[in-house]
Design a protein around this motif. Structure first.
Motif, short mmCIF file in Angstrom:
data_model
loop_
_atom_site.label_atom_id
_atom_site.label_comp_id
_atom_site.label_asym_id
_atom_site.label_seq_id
_atom_site.Cartn_x
_atom_site.Cartn_y
_atom_site.Cartn_z
N MET A 196 -3.10 7.24 15.70
CA MET A 196 -3.36 5.76 14.94
C MET A 196 -4.28 4.83 15.23
O MET A 196 -4.97 4.37 14.43
CB MET A 196 -1.90 5.18 14.68
CG MET A 196 -0.83 5.76 13.93
SD MET A 196 0.60 4.53 13.69
CE MET A 196 1.36 5.38 12.25
N PHE A 226 6.30 3.84 11.13
CA PHE A 226 6.14 5.16 11.07
C PHE A 226 7.27 5.97 11.98
O PHE A 226 7.95 6.87 11.58
CB PHE A 226 4.77 5.87 11.62
CG PHE A 226 4.42 7.22 11.25
CD1 PHE A 226 3.65 7.18 10.12
CD2 PHE A 226 4.49 8.17 12.05
CE1 PHE A 226 3.17 8.57 9.63
CE2 PHE A 226 4.35 9.30 11.66
CZ PHE A 226 3.49 9.59 10.45
N TRP A 242 1.11 5.94 5.58
CA TRP A 242 -0.07 5.62 6.51
C TRP A 242 -1.24 4.97 5.38
O TRP A 242 -2.05 4.40 6.32
CB TRP A 242 -0.65 7.06 6.58
CG TRP A 242 -1.72 6.91 7.77
CD1 TRP A 242 -3.18 7.03 7.51
CD2 TRP A 242 -1.75 7.54 8.97
NE1 TRP A 242 -3.93 7.04 8.86
CE2 TRP A 242 -3.10 7.42 9.67
CE3 TRP A 242 -0.55 7.96 9.73
CZ2 TRP A 242 -3.08 7.71 10.93
CZ3 TRP A 242 -0.71 8.39 11.03
CH2 TRP A 242 -1.96 8.11 11.88
N TYR A 288 -7.72 9.04 6.46
CA TYR A 288 -6.49 9.67 6.25
C TYR A 288 -6.37 11.21 6.82
O TYR A 288 -5.19 11.65 6.95
CB TYR A 288 -6.26 9.67 4.76
CG TYR A 288 -5.94 8.10 4.18
CD1 TYR A 288 -4.83 7.74 4.17
CD2 TYR A 288 -6.93 7.55 3.80
CE1 TYR A 288 -4.55 6.32 3.73
CE2 TYR A 288 -6.76 6.07 3.42
CZ TYR A 288 -5.66 5.68 3.40
OH TYR A 288 -5.43 4.36 2.85
N ALA A 316 -3.46 11.71 9.44
CA ALA A 316 -2.28 11.50 9.03
C ALA A 316 -1.87 12.94 8.43
O ALA A 316 -0.88 13.70 8.98
CB ALA A 316 -2.04 10.71 7.77
N HIS A 342 0.79 15.63 10.57
CA HIS A 342 1.78 15.99 9.79
C HIS A 342 1.83 17.53 10.16
O HIS A 342 2.85 18.37 10.28
CB HIS A 342 1.84 15.99 8.35
CG HIS A 342 2.77 16.28 7.77
ND1 HIS A 342 2.67 16.79 6.22
CD2 HIS A 342 4.18 16.41 7.78
CE1 HIS A 342 3.75 17.26 5.77
NE2 HIS A 342 4.86 16.95 6.46
#
Length: 381
Positions: A42, A58, A80, A86, A89, A93
């Motif tokens: 982040m 989160f 997010w 992006y 994120a 994942h």
């Protein structure tokens, strides 16, 4: 260049300073490698103050690697939303899916394994290994490059591989002389609070007396970087197509810029010359024609200079957004009389979305801004 002994003194002094001056941040209250990885992901290119509430939400939603791995990607992206960049994120994942499937849901205490996770670069791997596992693994980001370039008075651009290697080697020497998790965070903290990009606060620096950049008067000008290429400019013509209170939206491709996010149907025009209104309308008409009939009007937008003004479109809104290497000018165009054109689009990548449900989709920030303006009446449709 400082000797190994002086780098050891540097590390010792800096850690002592950090113990007294460290900010209280939520990810410093844990050594859980999952939470360290979330925070470091982040924090890339994002301010600490912005990250804190996102981090709390989160890890509350996804308290461990398995919880994140099992989540739907759209849900992860929605949580997010607003942090930008992006791809971070999406990679986080995917990385946790690897951790779930290959390592039983636990991030491995192995530098090469961590480095091999999707989206994990040398800095992030170093941060996880040193902060979470207390391994003497250098973590060199922009803050550390700046601190060390000044401390060592390095006058070569820090974005050159050879310069980064020199700095990483120096940090590697230092981190073997102190508790790794403390020195890694101390270097970051010094760069964030004292050795700041402009007007470094040398009078507050615990290692100022040994700083070669300060001694030589070069600290404010360091670090040096190679000249950046000018950002490419692009005009985006987006269509506001509404039917029975629902808006037509489309999903971007699964790779590339803003992958998988939602947007208005659009067409991208090269560069950013002062396109005339007629040229913007032609681009909109071409896109609308493709939506209705599956093909395009064979006209070259750039060649339309003196055509009579179109009467079947109006410009509803406009905004600009700057990416790292790209600048968007997004012009939202509303077709007039479009209800006469049959658009039956409804698929995984395009659908009619009721106004009240638009917020459930993940939109790029520039579209969030435009939708907010348009839907709340700041601009008249």
């Amino acid at each position: 260049m400082h000797s190994a002994e002086s780098l050891a003194d540097f590390a010792h002094t800096l850690v002592a300073w950090y113990r007294v001056n460290a900010r209280k941040l939520p990810w410093r209250e844990t050594t859980d490698p999952y939470r360290i990885l979330v925070s470091e992901t982040m924090l890339q290119q994002t301010r600490v103050e912005t990250v804190i509430p996102y981090y709390h939400r989160f890890v509350e939603a996804y308290p461990n690697a398995v919880a994140l791995a099992d989540a739907a990607e759209d849900d992860v992206m929605k949580l997010w939303e607003g942090l930008g960049y992006y791809r971070r994120a999406r990679n986080l994942h995917r990385a946790m899916q690897v951790v779930r499937d290959a390592y039983g849901g636990e991030i491995p205490d192995d530098a090469e394994a961590v480095r091999a996770l999707p989206g994990v670069g040398p800095y992030t791997a170093g941060a996880v290994m040193s902060i979470a596992f207390n391994r003497p693994q250098p973590a060199v980001d922009g803050n550390v490059l700046r601190v060390m370039a000044r401390f060592l008075s390095i006058t070569h651009p820090v974005d050159l591989p050879a310069t980064k290697r020199t700095i990483t080697d120096a940090v590697d020497l230092a981190i073997h002389t102190e508790e790794p998790r403390l020195l890694t965070q101390a270097l970051m903290e010094l760069g964030a609070l004292v050795c700041v990009p402009r007007r470094p606060r040398c009078e507050m620096c615990p290692v100022a007396s040994a700083c070669l950049g300060r001694q030589q008067g070069t600290a404010p000008e360091l670090p040096l970087k190679t000249a950046k290429k000018a950002r490419r400019k692009v005009t985006v013509v987006a269509l506001w197509i509404e039917r029975d209170g629902a808006l037509l939206a489309e999903r971007r491709a699964d790779d590339g810029l803003l992958a998988g996010m939602w947007q208005l149907p659009m067409v991208e025009l090269p560069d950013d010359p002062p396109y005339s209104r007629d040229q913007l309308y032609l681009a909109a008409r071409t896109r609308l024609h493709k939506l209705a009939f599956g093909n395009t009007i064979e006209e070259d937008v750039s060649s339309v200079a003196e055509k009579p003004a179109a009467v079947d479109f109006v410009i509803a809104a406009e905004a600009r957004h700057v990416f790292t290497h790209l600048e968007w000018r997004v012009v939202v165009v509303r077709p007039v009389g479009y209800h006469q054109v049959h658009i039956a689009t409804q698929s995984d990548d395009a659908m009619w979305v009721p106004r009240g449900e638009l917020s459930k989709l993940v939109w790029p920030k520039v579209y969030q801004t435009l939708l907010s303006q348009l839907l709340h009446g700041l601009l008249v449709l």
